[in-house]
Motif scaffolding. Sequence first.
Motif: not given
Length: 258
Positions: A1-3, A5-8, A239-241, A243
């Motif tokens: 995943m693009n970073v 997107e991970l931080l969104s 966020s998912e960043a 995880a």
Amino acid sequence: MNVKELLSLRGKITLVTGGAGNYGKCIVEGLAEADGTVIIASRNMDNVKDVVSRFCEKGFDVHAMQVDQGDHESVLSLKKAIIDQFGRLDVFVNNAVARPMKGYDDPMENFAKSMEINATGAMDILREMASLIEQGGGGSIINIASMMGMFGPDLSNYKGTSMGNPPPDYFFHRAGLINLTRYLARIYAGKNIRVNSISPGGLFNNQPERFVENYSQKVPVGRMANNDDIKGIIVLLASEAGAYINGENILMDGGMYA
Ligand SMILES: NC(=O)c1ccc[n+]([C@@H]2O[C@H](COP(=O)([O-])OP(=O)(O)OC[C@H]3O[C@@H](n4cnc5c(N)ncnc54)[C@H](O)[C@@H]3O)[C@@H](O)[C@H]2O)c1
């Protein structure tokens, strides 16, 4: 995943208690700037409404709800209000703090009042909001503790000011919150709920000049924390960043205790 997107936080329902307070407003702004939907919960709806309308004017998706975390019924009402309006909760930032104790010699009733909100109340709202997050399939819990929960007070910071020594209850409940974070990370293992804490240093808030000077000269970064400093860590953990960050306490002190 693009970073990015991970931080969104787009599509995420986030809750910040004490979101109209000093660090609270910075946290709300960070979550909203990352495209999260943010609920500010606080005791005083008048204060919160002003803060919410200022954020909404900037185009953020921010909402106000009432809670007194020292009152179990009020915590349950908040839970119900979140379900009724949003259907679930993804992120809980446990940020509220009450400061009924002003100094070392205060009566013990003030210590007990502090524990009612900052220890018992904090545990209560953490458990209730965690159950909401669990029902929705998981998410992130962030406890806002303090560097004062990790170290004793540096009394030389107060030299030449009329600020007095910091009260003992704060050191007690902030330290407890850091280890409760580790406990909860274990309790929610396997339930897709991560639990972390942030231990910030002092936020600049027009404190007496002498205090700011005393403090800043001990920090390698050379200043107190500003309104942007906590935003990145909050978004990372929410966020998912973040995880794979779990059960961690992040000291954010500009290097003061390096
Ligand atoms: N300000 C700092 O320099 C600093 C430094 C390190 C850590 N922190 C941490 O940051 C967090 C926020 O602190 P702050 O300084 O921004 O505090 P603040 O006093 O500005 O805000 C605290 C908020 O908590 C709310 N609150 C108090 N009692 C409540 C209750 N019973 N129910 C619901 N809400 C309640 C208040 O209404 C207020 O909005 C705390 O966890 C604190 O330990 C702050």
